[in-house]
Design a protein around this motif. Structure first.
Motif, mmCIF file in Angstrom:
data_model
loop_
_atom_site.group_PDB
_atom_site.id
_atom_site.type_symbol
_atom_site.label_atom_id
_atom_site.label_comp_id
_atom_site.label_asym_id
_atom_site.label_seq_id
_atom_site.Cartn_x
_atom_site.Cartn_y
_atom_site.Cartn_z
ATOM 1 N N GLU A 1 0.676 -0.883 -0.256
ATOM 2 C CA GLU A 1 0.583 -0.193 0.219
ATOM 3 C C GLU A 1 1.160 1.593 0.250
ATOM 4 O O GLU A 1 1.715 1.554 0.863
ATOM 5 C CB GLU A 1 -1.003 0.212 1.247
ATOM 6 C CG GLU A 1 -1.926 -1.069 1.219
ATOM 7 C CD GLU A 1 -1.364 -2.123 2.318
ATOM 8 O OE1 GLU A 1 -0.224 -2.397 3.339
ATOM 9 O OE2 GLU A 1 -2.263 -3.384 2.550
ATOM 10 N N PRO A 2 0.384 2.152 -0.833
ATOM 11 C CA PRO A 2 0.999 4.105 -0.588
ATOM 12 C C PRO A 2 1.131 3.767 0.749
ATOM 13 O O PRO A 2 -0.346 3.766 1.329
ATOM 14 C CB PRO A 2 -0.029 4.549 -1.600
ATOM 15 C CG PRO A 2 -0.709 4.410 -1.589
ATOM 16 C CD PRO A 2 -0.297 2.290 -1.764
ATOM 17 N N ARG A 3 1.943 4.859 1.406
ATOM 18 C CA ARG A 3 2.012 5.146 2.961
ATOM 19 C C ARG A 3 2.467 6.486 3.174
ATOM 20 O O ARG A 3 3.809 7.031 2.076
ATOM 21 C CB ARG A 3 2.914 4.305 3.777
ATOM 22 C CG ARG A 3 2.452 3.204 3.883
ATOM 23 C CD ARG A 3 3.102 2.591 4.522
ATOM 24 N NE ARG A 3 4.441 2.123 4.135
ATOM 25 C CZ ARG A 3 4.941 1.213 4.864
ATOM 26 N NH1 ARG A 3 4.912 0.653 6.339
ATOM 27 N NH2 ARG A 3 6.135 0.327 4.411
ATOM 28 N N PHE B 1 3.930 9.319 6.175
ATOM 29 C CA PHE B 1 4.382 8.727 7.326
ATOM 30 C C PHE B 1 4.096 8.257 7.928
ATOM 31 O O PHE B 1 3.440 7.848 8.858
ATOM 32 C CB PHE B 1 3.478 10.438 7.908
ATOM 33 C CG PHE B 1 3.829 11.716 7.246
ATOM 34 C CD1 PHE B 1 4.949 12.875 7.017
ATOM 35 C CD2 PHE B 1 1.963 12.298 6.608
ATOM 36 C CE1 PHE B 1 4.844 13.823 6.120
ATOM 37 C CE2 PHE B 1 1.633 13.348 5.858
ATOM 38 C CZ PHE B 1 3.497 14.308 5.763
ATOM 39 N N GLY B 2 4.316 6.918 6.421
ATOM 40 C CA GLY B 2 4.023 5.854 7.998
ATOM 41 C C GLY B 2 2.246 4.855 7.982
ATOM 42 O O GLY B 2 2.364 3.949 7.985
ATOM 43 N N ALA B 3 1.819 5.529 7.661
ATOM 44 C CA ALA B 3 0.544 5.304 7.517
ATOM 45 C C ALA B 3 -0.097 5.673 6.057
ATOM 46 O O ALA B 3 -0.168 6.129 5.077
ATOM 47 C CB ALA B 3 -0.884 6.778 7.834
ATOM 48 N N ILE B 4 -1.314 4.288 6.082
ATOM 49 C CA ILE B 4 -1.486 3.694 4.543
ATOM 50 C C ILE B 4 -2.679 4.897 4.323
ATOM 51 O O ILE B 4 -3.310 5.608 4.848
ATOM 52 C CB ILE B 4 -2.328 2.466 4.243
ATOM 53 C CG1 ILE B 4 -0.891 1.532 4.366
ATOM 54 C CG2 ILE B 4 -2.987 2.346 3.697
ATOM 55 C CD1 ILE B 4 -1.985 0.240 4.988
ATOM 56 N N VAL C 1 -5.230 5.822 2.108
ATOM 57 C CA VAL C 1 -6.249 5.707 1.542
ATOM 58 C C VAL C 1 -6.696 5.932 -0.126
ATOM 59 O O VAL C 1 -6.926 5.267 -0.855
ATOM 60 C CB VAL C 1 -7.394 5.386 2.545
ATOM 61 C CG1 VAL C 1 -8.902 4.886 1.758
ATOM 62 C CG2 VAL C 1 -7.336 4.345 3.865
#
Lengths: 524, 333
Positions: free
Chosen positions: A121-123, A125-128, A130
């Motif tokens: 998944e593209p992230r 700052f470390g978060a996915i 959406v």
């Protein structure tokens, strides 16, 4: 490049670049069974490579060896000339090998976009992210010409669409090698064409595509090169354009084609259409499933039902068998007007139905061949009257022999049989009940050409002995070869019915496409 | 007709036409149930509508919220963790015993968290690498942890460490109302868990495993890491819940938290998470805990009903939710 001497390898002079993948002398052993015996495979960029062979020839094993699902016992895998060992699917994917399996291996509870990008998944700052994920998924889907909302949940879509999502997932990684293991077995003609468009585009972009299919026509339409396997061994690598279909079939099954040729049936059985029909449906229909349909079936007759996926052919079969309840119309079995309330009812009236979904509705994987065969007979006798051991043995041996089921071992577990042999066991299950009416829904789907021919031959033989057969298949050639009478379905209703004399595949396609002359018109 | 649709939708139209995606329906149902319980209760009993009652609900159930969060991770993969109640008891006991022996409270807390995490790790490894049913592996964990608790002390040990007491009664004032920081910690755990599940690869893999483990494997996801990971998280959460519980009750006792794993499972299910895995949210679990707590509060406000009614109502609710979920998922197929 070293020229292998045995078996033959065709080298197109001067055009062969370095293979992106080269598997050399791969052997894999499961217990006592040698599943692959020194098999080699070369994949070139920008080519569609067909992997050919009967069920059990080792195609799936070879693919799973390449994708890191199975561990290779002997032999080497070279990726762009360098030796690699894959111990997990992730390692194989990291080397640029993407796979789409026959069964859709996606996660039904997540969205389309997630299914395409899970694990990468593209992230931000470390978060996915959406939003980015949906955007990327939408772009890939559009590239493939699939128009669905990436935010929708996967199991809202039909299998065919899920298959395309699986391919979209494989494509998204910009794979060097794309493996398609029977991707077309649950797709209809339109969807296959769409898939081929996508495959050609990817091939032109330099992807090496491995394509496995039981449909020879599809191979000849799309593949450039092929590797033929038989019984876990390499037979030959060939260019598709230089091999005739007959040659290919001979290489695959390794025996003469008398089983196939025997099937070139004489003129259709016209005498059948007289007297009282053994099965007669008048206005049989079910809301949202099938419009009111008439159908007559005479003794010793094979009625073929042709139509695309979703045309109502399976639905009709299920109504005839009582697996679903009809809302309208009536069904007459041997001039006895009865509403079939359940399959049990139908079995009591000597109707047998072999479902299209042999995995979910047919075979019991953990029972033996013998148990699977006797299931329907036992059910019709009632559970309190066991079949005597002697009868069991006699029946099972007889049908294993008659249908050439392999391994010819009544105690073998069903899950260890190939698809074709499982299908034969299913056929045997119903034949053992000695039905008068046999409804076969896709009895030859996904099975190899040898088993296919044997099943077809058996059906023809049974009809000659007086059994009435309803034969449903997506393969028009097969329907035409077997049927005395042809029913064509579209959009959940019967659109045509005609005697099968010299009807060609083209005729049927025209009927389905709505271009044919109405029934009764002389066609010359 | 066209003139009507050409006009931009008013806010009300959009609200009116809004249909939530099916996956949110269970959570909305739980929320509605919670609001309904308080609405009906508020009409009957004075004082129930005081926001402090609501806040107290969070304070009194902080440990169960944390326990439920860990359980949600496990259930989302299609597993179950029966050991958490015993781990809570073991945690209270380790805390009480180490403090009695004069350990620093921080060292004591570290020991508790480490024990729970290691227990979770062991069960996770068993489940994944030895392919043992989660039910059995964690049932063994249940007995083991409970037995260890007895091994440390059969008697109840009270906690009278000053740091612990300060932690236990540490209070944050919000105007006229107050909340203990244990409740804030529980809410923080919910927030972190929600973030991890929604926005990290680990979290999405949890859902993928719940949907189809073999597919997740073939997709090249880190199945082993994730599957073991959820039991580690559950073990850690159980230990943390044990700490919160020992702060709440200020003693270590081998008879604490008997059957608490079942409360946690009930909260997760009432919160809309499918027991077969793959669908659910930690926010639902929070609501599930609050519903269970609300039932208790209502019954104690009533005063005429015996406490066993809590169990009966919980049972009925659980059954209702499972049946409703069954219908909801069947309709989709």
């Amino acid at each position: 490049m070293t020229q292998m001497t045995e078996p033959d390898v065709v080298t197109a002079p001067g055009t062969d670049p370095q293979p992106v993948i080269e598997m050399r002398d791969i052997s894999i052993t499961f217990g006592a069974v040698r599943a692959l015996d020194e098999v080699s495979l070369r994949l070139f960029p920008g080519e569609v490579h067909a992997l050919m062979g009967e069920n059990g020839a080792g195609k799936s094993t070879l693919i799973k060896a390449l994708t890191g699902v199975y561990t290779i016992d002997e032999g080497t895998v070279l990726v762009e000339g360098e030796s690699h060992e894959f111990h997990s699917p992730a390692a194989s994917q990291a080397a640029g090998i993407s796979t789409v399996y026959q069964e859709v291996n996606l996660v039904p509870n997540l969205t389309v976009a997630e299914n395409m990008l899970l694990g990468r998944e593209p992230r931000r700052f470390g978060a996915i992210s959406v939003r980015e994920m949906n955007r990327r998924a939408r772009r890939t889907l559009l590239h493939l010409g699939v128009d669905i909302d990436p935010r929708s949940v996967l199991d809202e879509h039909p299998i065919a669409v899920q298959q395309l999502v699986a391919i979209a997932r494989a494509v998204d990684v910009e794979a060097k090698v794309l493996i398609l293991d029977e991707p077309t077995s649950s797709l209809d003609a339109d969807e296959v064409e769409k898939l081929f468009t996508v495959m050609r585009r990817l091939r032109d972009e330099g992807v090496a595509i491995v394509f496995v299919s039981h449909f020879l026509d599809q191979i000849y339409e799309i593949a450039d090169r092929m590797t033929i396997l038989r019984n876990g061994r390499l037979v030959e690598e060939r260019m598709v354009a230089e091999t005739t279909q007959l040659e290919l079939v001979r290489l695959m099954i390794g025996r003469e084609l008398e089983t196939l040729e025997r099937l070139d049936r004489e003129a259709p059985n016209t005498e059948a259409e007289s007297g009282t029909p053994v099965l007669k449906a008048v206005g049989l229909g079910r809301k949202n499933t099938l419009e009111a349909t008439d159908l007559e079936l005479f003794e010793g007759e094979v009625v073929g039902i042709a139509g695309l996926l979703g045309s109502g052919r399976t639905e009709l079969a299920r109504l005839l068998f009582g697996a679903d309840h009809a809302d309208t119309g009536e069904l007459t079995v041997r001039s006895e007007k009865r509403r079939l309330r359940s399959p049990r009812h139908a079995i009591d009236r000597r109707i047998a139905f072999s479902s299209e979904d042999r995995k979910a509705e047919g075979v019991v994987q953990d029972l033996t061949v013998a148990d699977n065969m006797l299931l329907a007979l036992q059910a019709s006798r009632g559970w309190l009257r066991p079949i005597p051991q002697a009868t069991r043995t006699k029946l099972v041996t007889e049908y294993i022999k008659a249908l050439d089921i392999r391994p010819a071992d009544p105690t073998a577990l069903m899950r260890n049989l190939s698809g074709g042999n499982q299908q034969k066991v299913l056929l045997a299950r119903w034949l053992i009940t000695q039905p008068d009416i046999l409804i076969l829904d896709e009895p030859t789907r996904g099975i190899d050409i040898g088993a296919k021919a044997q099943i077809q031959a058996k059906v023809a033989e049974l009809a000659a002995q007086g059994m009435s057969v309803v034969f449903i298949s997506a393969e028009l050639e097969e329907v035409l070869r077997l049927s005395d009478r042809l029913v064509v379905m579209r959009d959940r209703r019967k659109i045509d019915e005609r005697r099968n004399d010299d009807v060609s595949v083209r005729d049927v396609l025209e009927i389905i496409a709505g271009e044919a002359h109405p029934e009764g018109d002389p066609h010359a | 007709m066209s003139t009507v649709t050409a006009r931009p939708d008013s806010a009300w139209d959009r609200v009116k036409d809004f249909t939530p995606p099916p996956r949110y329906i269970p959570i909305i149902a739980t929320f509605a149930l919670f609001v309904g319980l308080f609405g009906v209760g508020g009409m009957r009993y004075d004082g129930l509508t005081d926001p402090q009652v609501l806040i107290s609900l969070l304070i009194d159930n902080a440990f169960l919220i944390v326990l439920g969060v860990g359980m949600t991770f496990v259930i989302l993969t299609g597993g179950i963790d029966l050991s958490v109640g015993s781990v809570v008891a073991l945690s209270t006991m380790i805390a009480a015993k180490t403090l009695q022996m004069g350990w620093s409270p921080y060292l004591s807390i570290a020991a508790v968290l480490l024990t729970g995490t290691v227990l979770g790790l062991l069960m996770g490894l068993l489940i994944h690498y030895f392919d043992i049913q989660p039910f059995i592996a964690t049932l063994a964990g249940l007995f083991l942890a409970r037995g260890l608790t007895y091994l440390i002390s059969v008697e109840s040990i009270s906690i009278n460490n000053s740091t612990f007491s300060e932690l236990a009664f540490g209070t944050v004032y919000l105007g006229d109302y107050y909340i203990r920081w244990t409740a804030l910690l529980a809410l923080a755990v919910v927030a972190i868990a929600a973030y991890v599940l929604a926005r990290t690869r680990f979290g999405r893999t949890v859902y993928a495993i719940g949907g189809s483990e073999s597919s997740a494997m073939l997709m090249g996801l880190r199945v082993a890491f994730t599957k073991v990971g959820v039991y580690v998280i559950s073990g850690f959460c159980a230990a943390l819940a044990g700490l919160l519980f020992s702060l709440y009750i200020l003693s270590g006792n081998s008879l604490h938290a008997i059957g608490m794993e079942l409360d946690a499972i009930a909260a997760v299910v009432i919160g809309g998470t499918l027991l077969t895995g793959g669908r659910g949210y930690v926010v639902g679990t929070l609501l599930g805990v609050l519903v269970l707590g609300a039932i208790k509060t209502l019954i104690s406000f009533d005063g005429t009903l015996s406490s066993y009614w809590i169990r009966i109502i919980t049972g009925v609710l659980l059954l209702t939710f499972v049946v409703v979920q069954r219908f909801a998922t069947r309709r989709q197929q």
